[in-house]
Design a protein around this motif. Structure first.
Motif, PDB file in Angstrom:
ATOM      1  N   LYS A 255       0.822  -1.215   0.000  1.00 52.82           N
ATOM      2  CA  LYS A 255       0.000   0.000   0.000  1.00 52.82           C
ATOM      3  C   LYS A 255       0.853   1.262   0.000  1.00 52.82           C
ATOM      4  CE  LYS A 255      -4.204  -1.897   1.953  1.00 52.82           C
ATOM      5  NZ  LYS A 255      -5.087  -2.139   3.081  1.00 52.82           N
ATOM      6  N   ARG A 295     -15.245   4.779   1.366  1.00 51.49           N
ATOM      7  CA  ARG A 295     -14.737   3.965   0.259  1.00 51.49           C
ATOM      8  C   ARG A 295     -15.108   2.520   0.561  1.00 51.49           C
ATOM      9  NH1 ARG A 295      -9.144   3.270   0.823  1.00 51.49           N
ATOM     10  NH2 ARG A 295      -9.591   1.083   1.182  1.00 51.49           N
ATOM     11  N   ASP A 297     -14.771  -1.469  -0.376  1.00 46.77           N
ATOM     12  CA  ASP A 297     -13.851  -2.400  -1.043  1.00 46.77           C
ATOM     13  C   ASP A 297     -14.549  -3.733  -1.318  1.00 46.77           C
ATOM     14  OD1 ASP A 297     -12.117  -0.348  -0.362  1.00 46.77           O
ATOM     15  OD2 ASP A 297     -10.902  -1.530   1.038  1.00 46.77           O
ATOM     16  N   ASN A 310     -15.976  -6.596   0.772  1.00 39.87           N
ATOM     17  CA  ASN A 310     -14.921  -6.841   1.757  1.00 39.87           C
ATOM     18  C   ASN A 310     -15.112  -5.922   2.953  1.00 39.87           C
ATOM     19  OD1 ASN A 310     -12.552  -7.427   3.167  1.00 39.87           O
ATOM     20  ND2 ASN A 310     -11.316  -6.079   1.892  1.00 39.87           N
ATOM     21  N   GLU A 311     -15.150  -4.606   2.721  1.00 43.06           N
ATOM     22  CA  GLU A 311     -15.265  -3.696   3.864  1.00 43.06           C
ATOM     23  C   GLU A 311     -15.640  -2.296   3.409  1.00 43.06           C
ATOM     24  OE1 GLU A 311     -11.874  -2.167   5.794  1.00 43.06           O
ATOM     25  OE2 GLU A 311     -10.720  -1.969   3.973  1.00 43.06           O
ATOM     26  N   ASN A 313     -14.686   1.827   4.474  1.00 44.31           N
ATOM     27  CA  ASN A 313     -13.757   2.699   5.196  1.00 44.31           C
ATOM     28  C   ASN A 313     -14.405   4.072   5.257  1.00 44.31           C
ATOM     29  OD1 ASN A 313     -11.156   1.050   5.520  1.00 44.31           O
ATOM     30  ND2 ASN A 313     -11.723   0.727   3.382  1.00 44.31           N
TER      31      ASN A 313
HETATM   32 MG    MG Z   1      -9.413  -2.508   2.509  1.00 49.33          MG
END
Ligand code: MG
Ligand code: ATP
Ligand code: MG
Ligand code: MG
Length: 354
Positions: A255, A295, A297, A310-311, A313
């Motif tokens: 990242k 955001r 994912d 997934n998740e 944020n």
């Molecule tokens: Mg993520």
């Protein structure tokens, strides 16, 4: 008179450095002509111990981009806020991770009765905790990987039940690999991929050093795509972006090391899949009661056409190179416009009594 924007950055979290870079980018956007005409930026740097610094010191941190060194503080110092905090018209917290993205700062700002950018206490807390987040997603009918919740005490304090715990995880998740994560973190800190029982044991022990709550997920092989959401109750979704990289997974190093990850915006996807992703992103945003920005994912399993969330944020990376502002730029909202829109959304939400 100009609106006084309190820019809160740094913070007591592993994502302190990222927050400084996000803070710099937002300060720069607030200094652009169209924004400078309406807003005056008053920065407040929160150091790694949680102490708030004066606008003067905070400007130096923004200019240098370097975190301040800290050496322990008294509990009382945590309650000493610079006097300029009393004059803020709207807060812009750009703190990532615990003590910033998780509802704690949002509670303090709510008590101050001053509007702030982003989600409130509930949305921040639910959006940060991967176990609560997934419970909310399941309730909203969003497809996701199988997972098991574990607590630190199950991992550490009772050696006799540890093998049973691992047996239970294997019984519920089936074949390896698994992803073991602290429930309340970001930037992949504390996350490991476990390919065997031995690796699962090490991964659990490691994750437990970061958080009381741990999640173990079934691993999927899929493309990683992300969507940005902007708005309050009638939020909108951006175009979809894709991340690709050569590492085993999208870990901390990948990242934040230049050139290790590649963003494709918009992602090359069938129009139907992109539309489904955007619709799911908004449903996820509403499911956790997010506000302002998020955001989301996803995993896209190309072979089956399946999209798994997934998740979310709720305070995503906000540097000039971050996915969130880049997705909006590709959707027709420039970085300075985005910052302006977020401040207006904060005022709108506050005006509605929350
Ligand atoms: Mg993520
Ligand atoms: P962020 O910086 O986006 O907040 P995070 O720390 O919250 O990240 P996740 O997004 O949950 O962590 O996971 C980080 C990365 O680990 C993912 O981008 C992906 O590469 C990999 N990963 C996580 N969970 C899985 C899974 N169940 N299957 C496959 N890969 C996964
Ligand atoms: Mg995250
Ligand atoms: Mg995060």
């Amino acid at each position: 008179a100009k609106l006084r924007v309190g820019l809160l950055f740094g913070g007591r979290s592993g994502e302190h450095e990222v927050s400084i870079v996000s803070g710099r980018a937002i300060a720069r956007a607030l200094a652009e002509e169209s924004n400078a005409a309406q807003y005056e930026t008053i920065p407040f740097y929160i150091d790694k111990e949680g102490c708030w610094h004066s606008p003067e010191v905070s400007r130096q941190v923004l200019d240098s981009g370097e975190a301040l060194a800290v050496q322990g503080i008294s509990a009382a110092a945590l309650w000493q806020f610079p006097p300029e905090t009393a004059s803020i018209d709207v807060w812009f917290p750009i703190l990532h991770g615990p003590n910033g993205e998780d509802g704690t700062i949002q509670g303090l700002l709510s008590l101050m009765r001053v509007p702030f950018v982003g989600s409130g206490v509930l949305g921040s807390a639910v959006g940060m905790d991967k176990l609560m987040m997934k419970t909310a997603f399941a309730e909203a009918g969003l497809a996701q990987v199988n997972y098991v919740g574990v607590t630190r005490s199950q991992i550490w304090s009772n050696p006799c039940v540890f093998p049973t715990l691992c047996d239970d995880i294997e019984a519920q998740l089936g074949n390896y690999p698994y992803f073991v994560k602290p429930a309340n973190l970001g930037s992949s800190v504390g996350i490991s991929k476990a390919r065997s029982r031995a690796e699962l044991e090490t991964a659990l022990d490691n994750a437990a050093s970061y958080d009381r709550r741990i999640i173990v997920e079934a691993g999927v092989t899929a493309r990683e795509v992300e969507c940005a959401v902007l708005g309050n109750d009638r939020a909108q979704a951006s175009v979809v972006g894709e991340i690709s990289f050569n590492s085993d997974f999208y870990d901390y190093e990948t990242k934040y090391t230049d050139g290790r990850a590649n963003l494709a915006i918009p992602a090359e996807l069938p129009a139907e899949v992109a539309e489904r992703l955007r619709e799911m992103a908004i449903r996820a945003f509403l499911a956790v009661d997010a506000a302002g920005l998020s955001r989301v994912d996803f995993f896209y399993v190309e072979a089956t056409g399946e999209v798994l969330i997934n998740e979310i944020n709720t305070l995503p990376g906000f540097t000039a190179l971050s996915m969130y502002p880049q997705l909006w730029a590709a959707s027709g909202v420039s970085f300075p416009q985005l910052v302006d829109r977020l401040i207006r959304l904060a005022l709108e939400r506050h005006g509605e009594g929350l």
